[in-house]
Write an enzyme that holds these catalytic residues in place. Structure first.
Site, mmCIF file in Angstrom:
data_model
loop_
_atom_site.group_PDB
_atom_site.id
_atom_site.type_symbol
_atom_site.label_atom_id
_atom_site.label_comp_id
_atom_site.label_asym_id
_atom_site.label_seq_id
_atom_site.Cartn_x
_atom_site.Cartn_y
_atom_site.Cartn_z
ATOM 1 N N GLN A 102 0.637 -1.252 -0.166
ATOM 2 C CA GLN A 102 -0.114 0.063 -0.167
ATOM 3 C C GLN A 102 0.776 1.397 0.105
ATOM 4 O O GLN A 102 0.478 2.438 -0.163
ATOM 5 C CB GLN A 102 -1.101 0.115 1.395
ATOM 6 C CG GLN A 102 -2.048 -1.036 1.157
ATOM 7 C CD GLN A 102 -2.959 -0.881 2.371
ATOM 8 O OE1 GLN A 102 -2.566 -1.208 3.535
ATOM 9 N NE2 GLN A 102 -4.044 -0.098 2.221
ATOM 10 N N GLU B 116 -5.021 -7.404 6.033
ATOM 11 C CA GLU B 116 -3.693 -7.016 5.641
ATOM 12 C C GLU B 116 -2.851 -7.997 4.952
ATOM 13 O O GLU B 116 -2.004 -7.868 3.953
ATOM 14 C CB GLU B 116 -2.893 -6.221 6.780
ATOM 15 C CG GLU B 116 -3.458 -5.007 7.549
ATOM 16 C CD GLU B 116 -4.051 -4.083 6.516
ATOM 17 O OE1 GLU B 116 -3.069 -4.035 5.826
ATOM 18 O OE2 GLU B 116 -4.713 -3.242 6.940
HETATM 19 NI NI NI Z 1 -6.448 -2.560 3.139
#
Ligand code: NI
Length: 174
Positions: free
Chosen positions: A48, A139
């Protein structure tokens, strides 16, 4: 540090194992732990932030419980995590810093056992339930290039298509 948004290729790739816990890696982890609450997230995976490596952070901030009692926050790092076992099933609303503005109910196992390496390089095993189990699974999916919206039924995904496409190539610096 820029959070990558839906449509960014790094979010669709399987991330690589972390070979060594270097000073550089520790610095990056420190930045992610700072960034995560700033962006109002409770979890942030390396892809991310554009790093295709297998680790993520979970940051729970100080809060008051239902009785107004202070509950101390904490942060954790999961390096090369592997979900060894899971059981039960529960539905919970999920969102993602890489898919801003979209919140959907997702069904996932309720309890998980995870093997991971911590920041000191120790290989540990932990059992998690509730919100923590949820965040860890979300995650961990990022490390395999999986976004939570892909877990929705096909029809629901079709309904979201327009909003998801609108996110493509949109950059956001939280
Ligand atoms: Ni996420």
């Amino acid at each position: 540090m820029e959070i990558r948004i839906y449509g960014d290729e790094v979010l669709n790739k399987r991330a690589e194992e972390v070979a060594e816990i270097t000073t550089e890696l520790k610095e990056l982890i420190g930045e992610m732990i700072k960034k995560c609450p700033e962006a109002n997230g409770i979890g942030l995976a390396a892809p991310q932030v554009g790093v295709s490596k297998r680790f993520f952070v979970v940051v729970v901030q100080d809060r008051e419980d239902d009785d107004g009692k202070f509950v101390k926050g904490f942060s954790m790092v999961f390096i090369n995590p592997v979900i060894k076992a899971s059981s039960g099933s529960c539905k919970m609303e999920e969102g993602c810093l890489s898919v801003p503005g979209i919140w959907e109910i997702i069904e996932r196992p309720e309890v998980i056992e995870v093997e991971f390496t911590d920041i000191e390089g120790r290989r540990l095993t932990g059992t998690y339930e509730g919100l923590l189990a949820r965040v860890i699974q979300h995650e961990n999916d990022h490390l395999d290039g999986i976004l939570f919206v892909s877990k929705l039924p096909k029809l629901k995904q079709d309904l979201l298509k327009k909003r998801l496409n609108a996110l493509k190539n949109k950059k956001r610096d939280y």
